[in-house]
Design a protein around this motif. Sequence first.
Motif, short mmCIF file in Angstrom:
data_model
loop_
_atom_site.label_atom_id
_atom_site.label_comp_id
_atom_site.label_asym_id
_atom_site.label_seq_id
_atom_site.Cartn_x
_atom_site.Cartn_y
_atom_site.Cartn_z
N ALA A 65 -3.79 -6.29 -8.86
CA ALA A 65 -3.24 -7.44 -8.14
C ALA A 65 -2.40 -7.05 -6.92
CB ALA A 65 -2.40 -8.29 -9.09
N ILE A 66 -1.68 -5.95 -6.99
CA ILE A 66 -0.76 -5.60 -5.91
C ILE A 66 -1.51 -5.39 -4.60
CG2 ILE A 66 0.76 -3.76 -5.05
CD1 ILE A 66 1.74 -3.38 -7.92
N PRO A 67 -1.05 -6.03 -3.53
CA PRO A 67 -1.70 -5.87 -2.21
C PRO A 67 -1.23 -4.58 -1.54
CG PRO A 67 0.11 -7.42 -2.02
CD PRO A 67 0.05 -7.03 -3.48
N TRP A 68 -1.85 -3.48 -1.90
CA TRP A 68 -1.37 -2.17 -1.46
C TRP A 68 -1.35 -2.04 0.06
CZ3 TRP A 68 0.75 0.46 -5.28
CH2 TRP A 68 0.32 0.21 -6.58
N THR A 69 -2.37 -2.53 0.72
CA THR A 69 -2.42 -2.42 2.18
C THR A 69 -1.32 -3.23 2.83
OG1 THR A 69 -4.82 -2.14 2.10
CG2 THR A 69 -3.86 -2.76 4.22
N SER A 70 -1.09 -4.44 2.33
CA SER A 70 -0.04 -5.29 2.87
C SER A 70 1.32 -4.64 2.71
CB SER A 70 -0.07 -6.65 2.17
OG SER A 70 1.01 -7.47 2.58
N TRP A 71 1.51 -3.91 1.63
CA TRP A 71 2.78 -3.24 1.38
C TRP A 71 2.85 -1.86 2.02
CZ3 TRP A 71 4.26 -4.38 -4.44
CH2 TRP A 71 4.42 -5.77 -4.59
N SER A 72 1.83 -1.50 2.79
CA SER A 72 1.77 -0.20 3.48
C SER A 72 1.92 0.97 2.51
CB SER A 72 2.86 -0.13 4.56
OG SER A 72 2.68 -1.15 5.52
N ILE A 73 1.29 0.81 1.36
CA ILE A 73 1.28 1.88 0.35
C ILE A 73 -0.13 2.44 0.26
CG2 ILE A 73 1.64 2.47 -2.07
CD1 ILE A 73 3.61 0.15 -2.24
N GLY A 74 -0.25 3.73 0.44
CA GLY A 74 -1.57 4.34 0.36
C GLY A 74 -2.09 4.36 -1.07
N TRP A 75 -3.15 3.65 -1.33
CA TRP A 75 -3.74 3.61 -2.67
C TRP A 75 -5.26 3.65 -2.49
CZ3 TRP A 75 -2.65 4.30 -7.61
CH2 TRP A 75 -3.53 3.81 -8.58
N ASP A 76 -5.83 4.82 -2.70
CA ASP A 76 -7.24 5.01 -2.43
C ASP A 76 -8.10 5.09 -3.69
OD1 ASP A 76 -6.78 5.15 0.32
OD2 ASP A 76 -6.24 7.27 0.19
N LEU A 109 -7.18 -7.57 -24.38
CA LEU A 109 -6.16 -7.16 -23.42
C LEU A 109 -6.81 -6.63 -22.14
CD1 LEU A 109 -3.65 -5.37 -25.82
CD2 LEU A 109 -3.28 -7.54 -24.63
N TRP A 110 -7.87 -5.88 -22.30
CA TRP A 110 -8.58 -5.32 -21.14
C TRP A 110 -9.20 -6.43 -20.30
CZ3 TRP A 110 -13.84 -4.43 -19.63
CH2 TRP A 110 -14.01 -3.40 -18.69
N LEU A 111 -9.84 -7.37 -20.98
CA LEU A 111 -10.43 -8.50 -20.26
C LEU A 111 -9.36 -9.29 -19.51
CD1 LEU A 111 -12.82 -10.45 -19.70
CD2 LEU A 111 -12.24 -11.59 -21.86
N GLY A 112 -8.23 -9.55 -20.17
CA GLY A 112 -7.17 -10.32 -19.55
C GLY A 112 -6.61 -9.67 -18.31
N ALA A 113 -6.55 -8.34 -18.29
CA ALA A 113 -6.02 -7.63 -17.12
C ALA A 113 -6.86 -7.92 -15.88
CB ALA A 113 -5.95 -6.13 -17.39
N PHE A 114 -8.16 -8.01 -16.03
CA PHE A 114 -9.04 -8.25 -14.88
C PHE A 114 -9.12 -9.73 -14.55
CE2 PHE A 114 -10.15 -4.11 -16.44
CZ PHE A 114 -10.26 -3.39 -15.27
N TYR A 115 -9.17 -10.55 -15.55
CA TYR A 115 -9.18 -12.01 -15.35
C TYR A 115 -7.97 -12.45 -14.54
CZ TYR A 115 -8.43 -16.90 -16.95
OH TYR A 115 -8.17 -18.25 -17.03
N ILE A 116 -6.80 -11.97 -14.92
CA ILE A 116 -5.56 -12.38 -14.24
C ILE A 116 -5.34 -11.57 -12.97
CG2 ILE A 116 -3.05 -12.47 -14.51
CD1 ILE A 116 -3.61 -12.92 -17.56
N GLY A 117 -5.56 -10.27 -13.03
CA GLY A 117 -5.29 -9.41 -11.88
C GLY A 117 -6.14 -9.75 -10.68
N ILE A 118 -7.44 -9.93 -10.87
CA ILE A 118 -8.33 -10.23 -9.75
C ILE A 118 -8.04 -11.62 -9.19
CG2 ILE A 118 -10.74 -10.67 -9.12
CD1 ILE A 118 -11.51 -8.37 -11.00
N GLY A 119 -7.74 -12.58 -10.06
CA GLY A 119 -7.42 -13.92 -9.59
C GLY A 119 -6.21 -13.93 -8.66
#
Length: 266
Positions: A65-76, A109-119
Amino acid sequence: MKQRIVTGLIAGLLFGALCIIGGLPYELLLLALAFVGYYEFARMHHVSPFDLASLIGYATMALIAIPWTSWSIGWDVPLEAVVWISMLLMLGMTVLSKNKVSIEAVSQLWLGAFYIGIGFKYMMLTRTSMGIDGLFWTLMLFAVIWSSDIGAYFIGRAIGNHKLWPSISPNKTIEGAIGGVLTSIVVALLFAIGRPDIVSLPLALGIGLSSAVVGQFGDLIQSAYKRVRGVKDSGTLLPGHGGVLDRCDSWLVVFPFVHLIGLLTL
């Protein structure tokens, strides 16, 4: 009803103000809602929201979920790496706990992480990664989602006679669902009429139609797993409205959907 109205007004004003402000305040609000939503998801599935498997889920959800680019954090690290590593760790919990942590629990729990995170990821990206028009698109999507809910509710109460899916949500009607779609389309077209330089009428029609249909389906998804788990609301954060997932069920599917099928592009 009074409590519901007061809660709705306060929450709506706060959310609207931070949405208009945008940037970090809005992103932090959505990230906070994502964490609360994941907490509710774990509790609904009768899993401790603070055991190790759940903590892996929180971390997975946040990484998505975290907008890495918006926060100027390198996450590749690519998404498939997050998918695979979190899956390995979750499955490893069943081994380390000698099956005290069940495969069913970690799967949920795994399913919920993607369901909520991607949304929530796409909610943030719509506002912060679409340039000066990000606010317009965000307001448009929320407007068509909410208008679909409102139209379905009032038209269903007025003329609804045929049940839409009684085994999942006994109060929803076919007439209400159609009314929600039509209301959503009208609101989307009004946005196009108001700002033809940003959105064309055909695109607005596509967004209104798809948002209403997919949003109502997202509502049914939430109703389905609440019914399976025997709970009325996902949580109690919003008195009179339930929990975060009760309010965000349509958001979680509409925002990714319109981007992933190409109606909007980041």
